[in-house]
Each structure stands twice: as C-alpha cells, then as structure tokens.
Write a protein that holds these residues in place. Structure first.
Motif, PDB file in Angstrom:
ATOM      1  N   UNK A  43       1.181  -1.041  -0.178  1.00  0.00           N
ATOM      2  CA  UNK A  43      -0.103   0.029  -0.259  1.00  0.00           C
ATOM      3  C   UNK A  43       1.003   1.117   0.101  1.00  0.00           C
ATOM      4  N   UNK A  44       0.448   2.062  -1.084  1.00  0.00           N
ATOM      5  CA  UNK A  44       1.052   3.471  -1.031  1.00  0.00           C
ATOM      6  C   UNK A  44       0.685   4.257   0.543  1.00  0.00           C
ATOM      7  N   UNK A  45       0.615   5.625   0.405  1.00  0.00           N
ATOM      8  CA  UNK A  45      -0.056   6.371   1.673  1.00  0.00           C
ATOM      9  C   UNK A  45      -1.532   6.806   0.983  1.00  0.00           C
ATOM     10  N   UNK A  46      -1.390   7.016  -0.600  1.00  0.00           N
ATOM     11  CA  UNK A  46      -2.654   7.469  -0.574  1.00  0.00           C
ATOM     12  C   UNK A  46      -3.540   6.451  -0.531  1.00  0.00           C
ATOM     13  N   UNK A  47      -3.108   4.798  -0.761  1.00  0.00           N
ATOM     14  CA  UNK A  47      -4.047   3.294  -0.757  1.00  0.00           C
ATOM     15  C   UNK A  47      -4.763   3.888   0.707  1.00  0.00           C
ATOM     16  N   UNK A  48      -3.869   4.198   1.933  1.00  0.00           N
ATOM     17  CA  UNK A  48      -3.938   4.345   3.533  1.00  0.00           C
ATOM     18  C   UNK A  48      -4.705   5.145   3.534  1.00  0.00           C
ATOM     19  N   UNK A  49      -4.904   6.200   2.849  1.00  0.00           N
ATOM     20  CA  UNK A  49      -5.942   7.854   3.435  1.00  0.00           C
ATOM     21  C   UNK A  49      -7.083   6.822   2.456  1.00  0.00           C
ATOM     22  N   UNK A  50      -7.469   6.321   1.228  1.00  0.00           N
ATOM     23  CA  UNK A  50      -8.192   6.210   0.873  1.00  0.00           C
ATOM     24  C   UNK A  50      -9.084   5.048   2.292  1.00  0.00           C
ATOM     25  N   UNK A  51      -8.136   4.155   2.654  1.00  0.00           N
ATOM     26  CA  UNK A  51      -9.028   3.187   3.733  1.00  0.00           C
ATOM     27  C   UNK A  51      -9.489   3.586   4.507  1.00  0.00           C
ATOM     28  N   UNK A  52      -8.448   4.732   5.317  1.00  0.00           N
ATOM     29  CA  UNK A  52      -9.464   4.852   6.089  1.00  0.00           C
ATOM     30  C   UNK A  52     -10.911   5.640   5.507  1.00  0.00           C
ATOM     31  N   UNK A  53     -11.017   6.674   4.641  1.00  0.00           N
ATOM     32  CA  UNK A  53     -11.654   7.092   4.169  1.00  0.00           C
ATOM     33  C   UNK A  53     -13.222   5.628   4.244  1.00  0.00           C
ATOM     34  N   UNK A  54     -12.991   5.345   3.009  1.00  0.00           N
ATOM     35  CA  UNK A  54     -13.638   4.432   3.231  1.00  0.00           C
ATOM     36  C   UNK A  54     -14.469   3.318   4.069  1.00  0.00           C
ATOM     37  N   UNK A  55     -13.407   3.184   5.630  1.00  0.00           N
ATOM     38  CA  UNK A  55     -13.721   3.027   6.385  1.00  0.00           C
ATOM     39  C   UNK A  55     -14.523   3.354   7.644  1.00  0.00           C
ATOM     40  N   UNK A  56     -14.855   5.193   7.007  1.00  0.00           N
ATOM     41  CA  UNK A  56     -15.320   5.609   7.929  1.00  0.00           C
ATOM     42  C   UNK A  56     -16.868   6.113   7.144  1.00  0.00           C
ATOM     43  N   UNK A  57     -16.810   5.757   6.234  1.00  0.00           N
ATOM     44  CA  UNK A  57     -18.592   6.290   4.948  1.00  0.00           C
ATOM     45  C   UNK A  57     -18.508   4.396   4.998  1.00  0.00           C
ATOM     46  N   UNK A  58     -17.590   3.223   5.752  1.00  0.00           N
ATOM     47  CA  UNK A  58     -18.540   1.916   5.738  1.00  0.00           C
ATOM     48  C   UNK A  58     -18.897   1.815   6.844  1.00  0.00           C
ATOM     49  N   UNK A  59     -18.285   2.582   7.820  1.00  0.00           N
ATOM     50  CA  UNK A  59     -19.153   2.043   9.047  1.00  0.00           C
ATOM     51  C   UNK A  59     -20.483   3.519   9.345  1.00  0.00           C
ATOM     52  N   UNK A  60     -20.783   4.348   8.355  1.00  0.00           N
ATOM     53  CA  UNK A  60     -21.943   5.122   8.332  1.00  0.00           C
ATOM     54  C   UNK A  60     -22.718   3.881   8.205  1.00  0.00           C
ATOM     55  N   UNK A  61     -22.506   3.961   7.229  1.00  0.00           N
ATOM     56  CA  UNK A  61     -23.382   2.426   6.692  1.00  0.00           C
ATOM     57  C   UNK A  61     -23.567   1.542   7.452  1.00  0.00           C
ATOM     58  N   UNK A  62     -22.584   0.012   7.663  1.00  0.00           N
ATOM     59  CA  UNK A  62     -23.357  -0.529   8.636  1.00  0.00           C
ATOM     60  C   UNK A  62     -23.087  -0.876   9.711  1.00  0.00           C
ATOM     61  N   UNK A  63     -22.913   0.036  10.585  1.00  0.00           N
ATOM     62  CA  UNK A  63     -23.893   0.776  12.076  1.00  0.00           C
ATOM     63  C   UNK A  63     -25.637   0.786  11.891  1.00  0.00           C
ATOM     64  N   UNK A  64     -25.318   1.319  10.560  1.00  0.00           N
ATOM     65  CA  UNK A  64     -26.909   1.501  11.008  1.00  0.00           C
ATOM     66  C   UNK A  64     -27.883   0.285  10.466  1.00  0.00           C
ATOM     67  N   UNK A  65     -27.096   0.027   9.823  1.00  0.00           N
ATOM     68  CA  UNK A  65     -27.765  -2.136   9.793  1.00  0.00           C
ATOM     69  C   UNK A  65     -27.883  -2.541  10.813  1.00  0.00           C
ATOM     70  N   UNK A  66     -29.137  -2.829  10.615  1.00  0.00           N
ATOM     71  CA  UNK A  66     -29.932  -3.987  11.699  1.00  0.00           C
ATOM     72  C   UNK A  66     -29.340  -5.468  12.193  1.00  0.00           C
ATOM     73  N   UNK A  67     -29.377  -5.451  13.621  1.00  0.00           N
ATOM     74  CA  UNK A  67     -28.432  -7.072  13.926  1.00  0.00           C
ATOM     75  C   UNK A  67     -28.578  -7.703  12.540  1.00  0.00           C
ATOM     76  N   UNK A  68     -30.114  -8.409  12.524  1.00  0.00           N
ATOM     77  CA  UNK A  68     -30.568  -9.467  11.494  1.00  0.00           C
ATOM     78  C   UNK A  68     -29.791  -9.201  10.378  1.00  0.00           C
ATOM     79  N   UNK A  69     -29.672  -8.112   9.591  1.00  0.00           N
ATOM     80  CA  UNK A  69     -28.883  -7.889   8.326  1.00  0.00           C
ATOM     81  C   UNK A  69     -27.339  -7.904   8.844  1.00  0.00           C
ATOM     82  N   UNK A  70     -27.098  -7.119   9.379  1.00  0.00           N
ATOM     83  CA  UNK A  70     -25.551  -7.719   9.654  1.00  0.00           C
ATOM     84  C   UNK A  70     -25.255  -9.338  10.010  1.00  0.00           C
TER      85      UNK A  70
END
Length: 482
Positions: A43-70
């Motif tokens: 990974x480059x630093x750009x890759x890591x920054x992209x992963x951080x941004x993805x984790x932030x948006x992914x958390x916003x989506x995933x944490x709002x899903x119901x436990x049964x969906x997860x």
C-alpha cells in the motif's frame, strides 16, 4: 508429487475494490523450498488514506443496519469459508508451510468463529435500570466503537484475522485489516468471502505494506477509534503508545506467551509425553499458546524425557505436500537463526542437547525437532518466547516450587498442567497466572470462550462474549418525560 498450485491474485481490498499493479511489491516465499510464490503489492500512503475514508463511510452504513441484516451477511461469509476451505487451506500450506490437514482445519475453525459471531452480534445487550424519578427511565446501551485498525500475524493467517474481523463486524464496526505480508493469499481468500457475501463497500478493507509505516499512519488518523493487534510485546507496547497519543483509542491486544507445561508424577507418562511431543512440533512450535517451558516432577523426569525424545525423533519433518509429514518448517530464515541462538545459549549454560539442534540439510526453512534437558532458569529460552521447534526441560520437586517458577515471567497467556490429583489440579488452576489454563488438556481455544492473557501478554480478550464487548462502548441515557 503434489498437483496443487498457489492460485490467487494478490492485491489490496479498499472500498469494495481490488487494487494490484503500479505499486512496490514484496516476494511471498514458500518456506518448504524457498521458491517465490508471488509478488505482493504494498500500500502507498494514498491507498491508506483511501482505506481510512472508506472505513469511515463503511461504518456509517454498517452501524445503521439492523443486527439481523448484519448477521445474515456475516453468516453467509462463514458458509463461503466452509465451502472454500480446501482452497484456503492449500494457500496456507504454500505460504506458511503448515500441513494440509492443519490448513484445512484452520479454514473450517475460522469459519466456525465467523458463524458464531454472526449470531453473537444479535446479543449486544444493554439494560434498563430503574430510575430515581417518576416518569423517567435509565438506559445502558452498547454501541459500536467505530472503525477499527487490525494488525494480524503470519502464524495463523486466517484464524486470527477471522476472530478479529468477525467480532468487530458483529459489533457494527468497520475494519481496516493489515494482515501479514508473509501469508497474504489465505487472508485475501477470506476477505473475498466477505465481499462475495454482500458486505457493503468500505466495511472491510485489506492492506499490506511496511508494518511500521502502515500502523503509524492508520493509528494516527482520527477515523480509527480502536486498535487490535496480535504479536510481540515490544511492538504491542509501541502501538499502544501510539493509540494513547492519538486519541486514547480502545485496545485489544494479544502479545504472545511463554507457556509453562507442568507434569506431575501421578500421570500416565507415556501417554502425556507422546501427546505433548506430537502437539509441540506439529506447527514447529509457532503458536503463541504453544507449551514452551516443560517442568517435569523429579520422580518421572527421566522417563518422561526418554519417551518424549523417542516420539520426537520419529517425526517426519517435511513439506505440507509430502506424504506422512508430521512436522512443519518454520516460517522464515529469521526463525531458523533464532532457534540456533536459543540452543547455543542453553548449552552454554549447561543444558544437555538430547535431540536436534540444527537446520536440516535440505531446501526450505526446516529445523530439526530439538530437545534440551536440565535447562537452567538463566538460559534465554527459559525467559524469552522461542516460537520454534525447541523444547527445554527442567525438573521440579513440589507444586509450590513449580508455581513460583512458572509465574516469574512477564508473560501470562497460556499455561498447562497434567496431574491425576484433584487437589493438585485445583492448586495449579488457582495458582497459575495465565489468561488460559489447560488442566489435563491442551485445548484452550474456541469460538465461544475468551482468548487473551494477563500481565504483559495482552489487553482484553478475543472470542466469546468478551470478543464482542471489545468493540462496543457503553452509552448511558437518562430519559425523562418533558
């Protein structure tokens, strides 16, 4: 001659997409013959920054899903891991060196862990506490901590990532997993199962790179709210200091061990010696819960060592793909050098070398099963985790004495004891300072029970209900009628 092949496209998995070319690479070495299996993109630093941004948006989506969906998605990933266990196990055998049966077993047991957490995620229970005021209620809620940075080692390249990822996902967190560069294929295959199960983009991201650079960049980010690490005590302390500096992030750490194996004089010597010899050398001693200091009571000391050496001397050391292999290579050249240093130091302190003590004269990172007797406490191997196929023996007189010797180190992960006496069993289980203790058993790990240490062997536990709690934080709500 085996017909299996190392068949996987290596890359980084970021925001639901695989990234491969245009990056620095690192060779992936087969420890059984030292050939290059593939070249791993880093990974480059750009890759890591992209992963951080993805984790932030992914958390916003995933944490709002119901436990049964997860739960449905995580459970599907577990089913895919079971279906692909042969492929995943084969990849492990190529890049780690463990026997095919062990790779297959790890693949299935990892899937079992994932499935267990799929269900346990439904049980992130809070509670209602009776309030002091009328027309009000007090709620204690358990909520996901946020995006997690996870760092996992090469010795169990699927099981350790599986228990970390599955627990964090079950809690509602997103994950950036920095897995081991030595064993990327099997971890990649696991990540593919989560993608194919329908995990939303950014919820799980997989990166590889220069360990220090990756860990320092991820932990410094405000996106990351928790850090999970399995590895050595010095590295764990460094990461913990980074986590404290950059936001006092929550920690889950398993930092290795130096497990005592205590054998009392009231056991079936031949049976216990045979069992422990086979278990110790199967993965070349490269397990954090492997017994690494053998204390045998005086009355059976000689007989136990004789039987142990007899069994160890007959073990066939070889490649995962050779018929009847019983003991694996070590993972890399560093482990060969470390084993040699431990043996030479022990002998210089007066230990007797009864078996092995050298690298095998063949391609690959093969070290002979090694047994040392009469090893004094001053020898390095009695004080530092050996992580290799070297067994030091020492005798003891009383249970009180051996408990003092077993507990004198900073380690406190696993400990084992064999005795035919209920009184001694109670004394040993009460007295040993370890997070996991096997009494007349070497099985101290499973999806439903906590895996973790005390003293400097770690912070928190993985697996079990404790593993889910590691990625949850407590929120108290006092609600009154307006």
């Amino acid at each position: 001659m085996h017909t299996r092949s190392y068949d996987i496209q290596l890359g980084l998995f970021i925001n639901g997409e695989w990234r491969t070319g245009g990056r620095d690479t690192q060779p992936v070495i087969n420890p059984a013959d030292e050939t290059v299996l593939a070249h791993l993109p880093l990974a480059t630093q750009s890759d890591l920054d992209d992963a951080l941004a993805a984790a932030a948006t992914g958390f916003a989506t995933w944490s709002r899903m119901s436990t049964s969906e997860r739960a449905a998605i995580i459970d599907k990933a577990a089913a895919l891991m079971h279906e692909r266990a042969d492929e995943i196990g084969t990849l492990m055998s190529f890049e780690h060196g463990k026997m095919l049966a062990d790779g297959l077993q790890e693949a299935h047991s990892s899937a079992d862990i994932v499935k267990w957490f799929a269900e346990e995620g439904r049980r992130a229970y809070g509670r209602v506490v009776p309030g002091p005021l009328p027309n009000s209620r007090q709620l204690v809620l358990k909520v996901p901590v946020g995006p997690v940075a996870a760092f996992t080692p090469w010795n169990f390249p699927v099981r350790i990532p599986a228990r970390t990822v599955a627990a964090a996902l079950a809690a509602g967190c997103s994950v950036i997993l920095k897995a081991a560069e030595e064993t990327p294929g099997s971890t990649t295959a696991m990540a593919q199962c989560f993608q194919d199960a329908g995990l939303p983009p950014g919820v799980l991201n997989l990166v590889f790179g220069v360990p220090a650079k990756v860990s320092e960049h991820l932990i410094a980010s405000d996106v990351i709210k928790a850090v999970a690490f399995t590895g050595s005590i010095p590295v764990g302390k460094h990461l913990a200091s980074l986590a404290a500096t950059h936001g006092l992030k929550k920690l889950v750490m398993e930092l290795g061990g130096h497990a005592p194996m205590i054998v009392c004089d009231d056991v079936d010597v031949a049976r216990i010696a045979t069992m422990t010899a086979n278990a110790k050398f199967r993965q070349a001693g490269q397990a954090c819960i492997s017994p690494t200091r053998f204390y045998i009571q005086e009355g059976v000391y000689g007989a136990f060592i004789d039987k142990f050496v007899e069994v160890a001397a007959k073990l066939k050391v070889g490649s995962a793909f050779e018929p009847d292999t019983q003991a694996s290579p070590v993972a890399n050249a560093r482990r060969l050098a470390a084993a040699d240093e431990f043996v030479k130091d022990a002998v210089s302190h007066g230990a007797r070398l009864l078996l092995g003590g050298q690298r095998l004269n063949r391609p690959g990172f093969f070290y002979a099963p090694t047994v040392l007797a009469d090893v004094p406490e001053q020898a390095r191997i009695m004080n530092e985790e050996p992580f290799g196929p070297v067994v030091p023996f020492s005798s003891f007189k009383t249970v009180e004495e051996v408990l003092e010797r077993a507990n004198r180190l900073k380690y406190g992960l696993a400990a084992y004891a064999f005795t035919g006496s209920d009184r001694r069993a109670l004394q040993l289980s009460n007295g040993l300072e370890a997070g996991m203790i096997g009494i007349n058993s070497m099985l101290v790990s499973g999806p439903e029970v906590p895996f973790g240490g005390v003293k400097e062997s770690g912070i928190g536990s993985e697996n079990g209900i404790e593993g889910l709690q590691a990625y949850l934080v407590t929120k108290f709500v006092q609600q009154a009628v307006s």
